[in-house]
Structures are given as C-alpha cells and as structure tokens.
Design a protein around this motif. Structure first.
Motif, PDB file in Angstrom:
ATOM      1  N   ALA A   1       0.689  -1.207  -0.019  1.00 46.33           N
ATOM      2  CA  ALA A   1       0.192   0.016   0.071  1.00 46.33           C
ATOM      3  C   ALA A   1       0.779   1.246   0.089  1.00 46.33           C
ATOM      4  CB  ALA A   1      -1.014   0.015   1.168  1.00 46.33           C
ATOM      5  N   ALA A   2       1.982   1.251   0.840  1.00 44.09           N
ATOM      6  CA  ALA A   2       2.792   2.395   0.908  1.00 44.09           C
ATOM      7  C   ALA A   2       3.764   2.686  -0.554  1.00 44.09           C
ATOM      8  CB  ALA A   2       3.824   2.182   2.166  1.00 44.09           C
ATOM      9  N   THR A   3       3.708   1.832  -1.442  1.00 40.15           N
ATOM     10  CA  THR A   3       4.409   1.696  -2.698  1.00 40.15           C
ATOM     11  C   THR A   3       3.701   1.695  -3.876  1.00 40.15           C
ATOM     12  OG1 THR A   3       4.924  -0.557  -2.681  1.00 40.15           O
ATOM     13  CG2 THR A   3       6.606   0.761  -1.527  1.00 40.15           C
ATOM     14  N   ASP A   4       2.363   2.068  -3.495  1.00 36.76           N
ATOM     15  CA  ASP A   4       1.494   2.057  -5.012  1.00 36.76           C
ATOM     16  C   ASP A   4       1.167   0.797  -5.311  1.00 36.76           C
ATOM     17  OD1 ASP A   4       0.782   4.823  -4.426  1.00 36.76           O
ATOM     18  OD2 ASP A   4       2.335   5.608  -5.568  1.00 36.76           O
ATOM     19  N   GLY A   5       1.382  -0.240  -4.953  1.00 41.01           N
ATOM     20  CA  GLY A   5       1.001  -1.440  -5.185  1.00 41.01           C
ATOM     21  C   GLY A   5       2.050  -2.242  -5.960  1.00 41.01           C
ATOM     22  N   LEU A   6       3.381  -1.947  -5.550  1.00 44.73           N
ATOM     23  CA  LEU A   6       4.487  -2.734  -6.275  1.00 44.73           C
ATOM     24  C   LEU A   6       4.340  -4.110  -5.596  1.00 44.73           C
ATOM     25  CD1 LEU A   6       7.753  -0.259  -5.935  1.00 44.73           C
ATOM     26  CD2 LEU A   6       6.624  -1.296  -8.013  1.00 44.73           C
ATOM     27  N   PRO A   7       5.025  -4.890  -6.392  1.00 51.29           N
ATOM     28  CA  PRO A   7       4.893  -6.244  -5.979  1.00 51.29           C
ATOM     29  C   PRO A   7       6.106  -6.454  -4.746  1.00 51.29           C
ATOM     30  CG  PRO A   7       5.867  -6.355  -8.223  1.00 51.29           C
ATOM     31  CD  PRO A   7       5.449  -5.218  -7.935  1.00 51.29           C
ATOM     32  N   VAL A   8       5.702  -7.492  -3.736  1.00 47.77           N
ATOM     33  CA  VAL A   8       6.664  -7.350  -2.704  1.00 47.77           C
ATOM     34  C   VAL A   8       6.912  -8.861  -2.561  1.00 47.77           C
ATOM     35  CG1 VAL A   8       6.605  -6.786  -0.135  1.00 47.77           C
ATOM     36  CG2 VAL A   8       5.518  -5.453  -1.547  1.00 47.77           C
ATOM     37  N   GLU A   9       8.128  -9.349  -2.070  1.00 47.16           N
ATOM     38  CA  GLU A   9       8.759 -10.393  -1.750  1.00 47.16           C
ATOM     39  C   GLU A   9       9.136 -10.597  -0.306  1.00 47.16           C
ATOM     40  OE1 GLU A   9      10.089 -14.641  -2.493  1.00 47.16           O
ATOM     41  OE2 GLU A   9       8.293 -13.249  -3.222  1.00 47.16           O
ATOM     42  N   LEU A  10       8.720 -11.465   0.389  1.00 53.09           N
ATOM     43  CA  LEU A  10       9.010 -11.567   2.027  1.00 53.09           C
ATOM     44  C   LEU A  10       9.978 -12.683   2.214  1.00 53.09           C
ATOM     45  CD1 LEU A  10       8.771 -10.802   5.110  1.00 53.09           C
ATOM     46  CD2 LEU A  10       6.537 -11.997   5.031  1.00 53.09           C
ATOM     47  N   VAL A  11      11.024 -12.681   2.767  1.00 46.95           N
ATOM     48  CA  VAL A  11      11.777 -13.929   3.354  1.00 46.95           C
ATOM     49  C   VAL A  11      12.331 -13.471   4.795  1.00 46.95           C
ATOM     50  CG1 VAL A  11      12.300 -14.599   0.942  1.00 46.95           C
ATOM     51  CG2 VAL A  11      13.821 -13.131   2.173  1.00 46.95           C
ATOM     52  N   GLY A  12      12.727 -14.579   5.355  1.00 46.38           N
ATOM     53  CA  GLY A  12      13.280 -14.303   6.739  1.00 46.38           C
ATOM     54  C   GLY A  12      14.748 -13.887   6.417  1.00 46.38           C
ATOM     55  N   ASP A  13      15.221 -13.175   7.431  1.00 47.80           N
ATOM     56  CA  ASP A  13      16.645 -12.472   7.599  1.00 47.80           C
ATOM     57  C   ASP A  13      17.873 -13.856   7.242  1.00 47.80           C
ATOM     58  OD1 ASP A  13      16.625 -13.830  10.041  1.00 47.80           O
ATOM     59  OD2 ASP A  13      17.000 -11.841  11.071  1.00 47.80           O
TER      60      ASP A  13
END
Length: 303
Positions: free
Chosen positions: A81-93
């Motif tokens: 939402a904060a980046t106007d809908g850019l795709p986001v990839e989440l991984v552990g550190d």
C-alpha cells in the motif's frame, strides 16, 4: 539496487522495537518515503523484505521475536500500500543472507549450500540445485532451532537443546560466565569480549566457544546429510571471532560429517558483511519478479 547488485540509494531509520506495531510501521514508511523521493525509484519494479522471524511469506505476515508489537503483522500488505502496489517478496533474514551470499559472496558458484547468521540468534537458509529455497513460508533452513542436545537447556522456542541455545552470541557469553569466566577491568561481558578472552587463552571462554562450535557442526552435518550441501557459510557477529570459532568448528565437523557423501563439506566465513540482509532481500525480489524485458532478451539470444 539494480540487477547487478549495486546499491543505488540507501535510507535507514532506527527501529522503535518496543513501541506498538503501527509506530514501527511508520519507521518503515519513512524509509520508503525517502527512497521514493530518489531519482532511481521510478525504475523500481519490486520490493524485497528480509525480516527477523518468524515470518509467514504465504500470508505476508511477520512476528519478529524482538518486536513485540508485530505479531502476525500484515507487513507485505502495508508495504504494498505504501508503494502504490509494487509487488513485494518477503523472506526471513537468514534466507535473505543466503540469497546475498549465493549471489555475491562465499556461496557463489555452489549449487547446494547452507548459509547461517550466528549473532544474537542463529538463523539460516538453503540453496538447493542452484536456486534459493525459502520454503512455503520463507523460513526454510532455519538451523538455529534444530535440536542437537536432546536433554539440553529449554529454548525460548519451546524445544530443548537447540543450536541457538548453545551457539548464539549471548548464550556463548552466558555459559562462560556461569562456568566462572570473569571479564577484564572494563566489565565487558559481551560475546566479543568473550572472543578476545578466548583468543588470549582463557580456558573458560575457549570452552564456551568450543561448545558452540560443536553445536554448529552437529547442525551443519545433519543438514548436509539430509540435503547434500557442499558448503556452509557462516556470518554474523559471532563469526567475527575468526579462528576462535572456525578452528574448533572444522575439527568438530570431521567428527559429525562422516558419511562418504558429506566428507568434502567445507565451511567458510560470509563475505557480504552488514549489507547481507539488504542485498539478499533485493536478490529474493529479483528472483521472484524477474525483469520481463531481460527475460525476452535472454530468450532471443538463446534462439
């Protein structure tokens, strides 16, 4: 970052870890806002997140142990939402560090690798068959919570005798202090001070590092036996102890990695340093959302 791994623009804020979840999120939004004002932002096509765990990439949520305000926090949704809908990839550190080391560090050129962060905790990630293997939730390779001492101390995760309970920096220092190690005149009881004492020959500090090395060796050998990795890369603050850690680790590994297909397993220090999480988060995003134009170009060249 660009496709070559070059950092084009950097922004950071302190993490208000003891505040409520939305206050922590505002720090993230401040970082994103600063990046968005940079010239390079217009070419951004994805966002990568490397977060302390546990994370759940399938749900887009994070629950870092050291950030109480984030429990099941919908970080992916909020960043999107904060980046106007850019795709986001989440991984552990730990997975992020692995992606960085495979792309630019000590695991480069290895098709099967375990990469570890040994610091205030112990995390890790896997490269299998030449590709990052984050697993369904983004936590695959979390070696810190493999049990290597069935009757060992209780771990905050709920199990006993976990690698993290023995080999993390705070636990190395704790065990040395419990055995009678006394710091110098400055009263420094940090893991780094313990490493200095071990390097100077203090037997109690040395014994605690030897025990940590044994736990790491047992976890690494178990992982190698299960999935046939050929290198284990170790980074994080404890790895900065150098031979105080790596010499007993390599000795112990010879005692645990005994089967013919794991005897050639090597251990190496990480090379990507303090930027490992940032570089790895970008690498994970590039992997998940490749540049369509570049893919078409590669296809045309092959054709």
């Amino acid at each position: 970052m660009d496709d070559r791994g070059r950092i084009l623009l950097r922004a950071q804020r302190p993490t208000p870890a003891r505040e409520d979840g939305d206050t922590v999120m505002r720090a993230v939004e401040d970082v994103l806002g600063e990046l968005e004002r940079g010239e390079a932002w217009g070419r951004a096509r994805a966002v990568g997140i490397g977060s302390a765990g546990p994370v759940d990439a399938s749900a887009g949520t994070v629950s870092p142990v050291n950030v109480p305000g984030w429990r099941g926090y919908p970080l992916v949704e909020r960043v999107r939402a904060a980046t106007d809908g850019l795709p986001v990839e989440l991984v552990g550190d730990g997975v992020a560090m692995t992606a960085a080391e495979h792309w630019q560090g000590a695991a480069r050129g290895h098709d099967n690798a375990l990469c570890m962060v040994v610091s205030t905790g112990v995390g890790g990630g896997l490269v299998l068959n030449g590709s990052l293997h984050p697993g369904p939730t983004g936590n695959a390779g979390h070696i810190g919570h493999i049990s290597v001492d069935l009757d060992g101390d209780p771990c905050p995760c709920g199990a006993r005798g976990c690698v993290e309970r023995i080999a993390s920096g705070p636990n190395i220092a704790r065990r040395a202090l419990e055995a009678g190690w006394r710091p110098g005149p400055d009263g420094d009881t940090s893991p780094a001070a313990g490493a200095r004492a071990a390097r100077a020959g203090d037997p109690l500090a040395t014994a605690s590092f030897d025990r940590a090395a044994q736990a790491l060796a047992a976890g690494i050998a178990a992982t190698a036996t299960l999935v046939e990795i050929d290198i284990a890369v170790i980074g994080g603050g404890v790895a900065m102890a150098g031979d105080v850690l790596f010499a007993p680790l390599r000795r112990a590994l010879r005692e645990y990695a005994t089967l013919s297909f794991v005897r050639r397993l090597t251990v190496a220090p990480a090379l990507t340093g303090t930027d490992a999480g940032l570089v790895g988060a970008a690498a994970a995003a590039l992997r998940a959302f490749p540049d369509p134009a570049a893919a078409r170009l590669r296809s045309a060249v092959r054709g």
